[in-house]
Write a protein that holds these residues in place. Structure first.
Motif, PDB file in Angstrom:
ATOM      1  N   ALA A  69       0.941  -0.951   0.145  1.00  0.00           N
ATOM      2  CA  ALA A  69       0.224  -0.429   0.498  1.00  0.00           C
ATOM      3  C   ALA A  69       1.242   1.574   0.189  1.00  0.00           C
ATOM      4  CB  ALA A  69      -1.137  -0.075   1.058  1.00  0.00           C
ATOM      5  N   CYS A  70       1.782   1.313   1.298  1.00  0.00           N
ATOM      6  CA  CYS A  70       2.315   2.672   0.538  1.00  0.00           C
ATOM      7  C   CYS A  70       4.031   2.036   0.687  1.00  0.00           C
ATOM      8  CB  CYS A  70       3.323   2.884   2.271  1.00  0.00           C
ATOM      9  SG  CYS A  70       1.529   3.793   3.302  1.00  0.00           S
ATOM     10  N   HIS A  71       4.078   1.297   0.711  1.00  0.00           N
ATOM     11  CA  HIS A  71       6.087   0.394   0.030  1.00  0.00           C
ATOM     12  C   HIS A  71       6.218   0.735  -1.650  1.00  0.00           C
ATOM     13  CE1 HIS A  71       7.998   0.835   3.526  1.00  0.00           C
ATOM     14  NE2 HIS A  71       7.563   0.119   4.125  1.00  0.00           N
ATOM     15  N   ASP A  72       4.924   0.152  -2.978  1.00  0.00           N
ATOM     16  CA  ASP A  72       4.905   0.391  -4.184  1.00  0.00           C
ATOM     17  C   ASP A  72       4.661   1.387  -4.728  1.00  0.00           C
ATOM     18  OD1 ASP A  72       5.499  -2.295  -3.978  1.00  0.00           O
ATOM     19  OD2 ASP A  72       3.106  -2.949  -4.493  1.00  0.00           O
ATOM     20  N   LEU A  76       3.589   8.650   1.543  1.00  0.00           N
ATOM     21  CA  LEU A  76       3.719   9.272   3.571  1.00  0.00           C
ATOM     22  C   LEU A  76       5.976   9.059   2.691  1.00  0.00           C
ATOM     23  CD1 LEU A  76       1.241   7.559   4.865  1.00  0.00           C
ATOM     24  CD2 LEU A  76       1.173   9.525   4.567  1.00  0.00           C
ATOM     25  N   ASN A  77       6.426   9.461   1.768  1.00  0.00           N
ATOM     26  CA  ASN A  77       7.515   9.367   1.835  1.00  0.00           C
ATOM     27  C   ASN A  77       7.764   7.669   2.219  1.00  0.00           C
ATOM     28  OD1 ASN A  77       9.821  10.677   1.290  1.00  0.00           O
ATOM     29  ND2 ASN A  77      10.411  11.159   3.965  1.00  0.00           N
ATOM     30  N   ALA A  78       7.236   6.708   2.139  1.00  0.00           N
ATOM     31  CA  ALA A  78       8.439   5.455   2.678  1.00  0.00           C
ATOM     32  C   ALA A  78       9.244   5.050   1.397  1.00  0.00           C
ATOM     33  CB  ALA A  78       7.030   4.446   2.003  1.00  0.00           C
ATOM     34  N   ILE A  79      10.071   4.555   1.876  1.00  0.00           N
ATOM     35  CA  ILE A  79      11.428   3.560   0.547  1.00  0.00           C
ATOM     36  C   ILE A  79      10.446   2.639  -0.298  1.00  0.00           C
ATOM     37  CG2 ILE A  79      13.327   2.632  -0.017  1.00  0.00           C
ATOM     38  CD1 ILE A  79      14.316   3.726   3.582  1.00  0.00           C
ATOM     39  N   LYS A  80      10.814   2.719  -1.633  1.00  0.00           N
ATOM     40  CA  LYS A  80       9.347   2.212  -2.537  1.00  0.00           C
ATOM     41  C   LYS A  80      10.912   0.827  -2.472  1.00  0.00           C
ATOM     42  CE  LYS A  80       8.311   5.259  -5.666  1.00  0.00           C
ATOM     43  NZ  LYS A  80       8.146   6.285  -6.790  1.00  0.00           N
TER      44      LYS A  80
END
Length: 140
Positions: A69-72, A76-80
């Motif tokens: 949800a966030c890392h793809d 929210l500045n999550a590392i991909k």
């Protein structure tokens, strides 16, 4: 009367009658043993490979159900996922144990556990091993 003593040449094997040579196994037994050992090794290798692929598929499924949800997208500045340089820098900076601990308690803006749900666990919480596997999965 003169006696001639026989002196064996270096290229001849000399054995006394009391010394028996060990019997070598029949060729068919050697071939069967080698075939059996090779088959056993192939089966073990196949089982390990299938197990590794299954574990990789499980981590991929767990990633898709929780971290993607966030890392793809990098929301929210999550590392991909796949940004090896950023992941490796973070792992070196914090160390894997502290990084796992951060995931478990949450870091702004990531919630505690990072949305990871483990149906196999009675509490529904992912294990430290699963968090490590997820971090390694995302770092590749």
């Amino acid at each position: 009367m003169r006696f001639k003593f026989f002196q064996p040449r270096a290229d001849h094997e000399v054995s006394l009658p009391s010394q028996k040579k060990p019997a070598s196994p029949p060729l068919i037994a050697v071939v069967r043993h080698k075939t059996y050992a090779t088959t056993k090794l192939l089966l073990l290798s196949s089982a390990l490979l299938v197990g590794a692929q299954s574990a990789q598929a499980d981590v991929g499924k767990l990633y898709n159900e929780s971290c993607a949800a966030c890392h793809d997208s990098g929301a929210l500045n999550a590392i991909k996922k796949g940004d090896s340089a950023s992941w490796n820098a973070l792992i070196q900076q914090k160390g894997m144990d502290k990084l796992v601990q951060s995931v478990k308690v949450g870091i702004i803006p990531m919630p505690a556990g990072g949305l990871c749900k483990n149906p196999a666990n009675a509490k529904g919480i992912c294990t430290d091993k699963q968090y490590r596997e997820l971090i390694e999965y995302m770092s590749k």
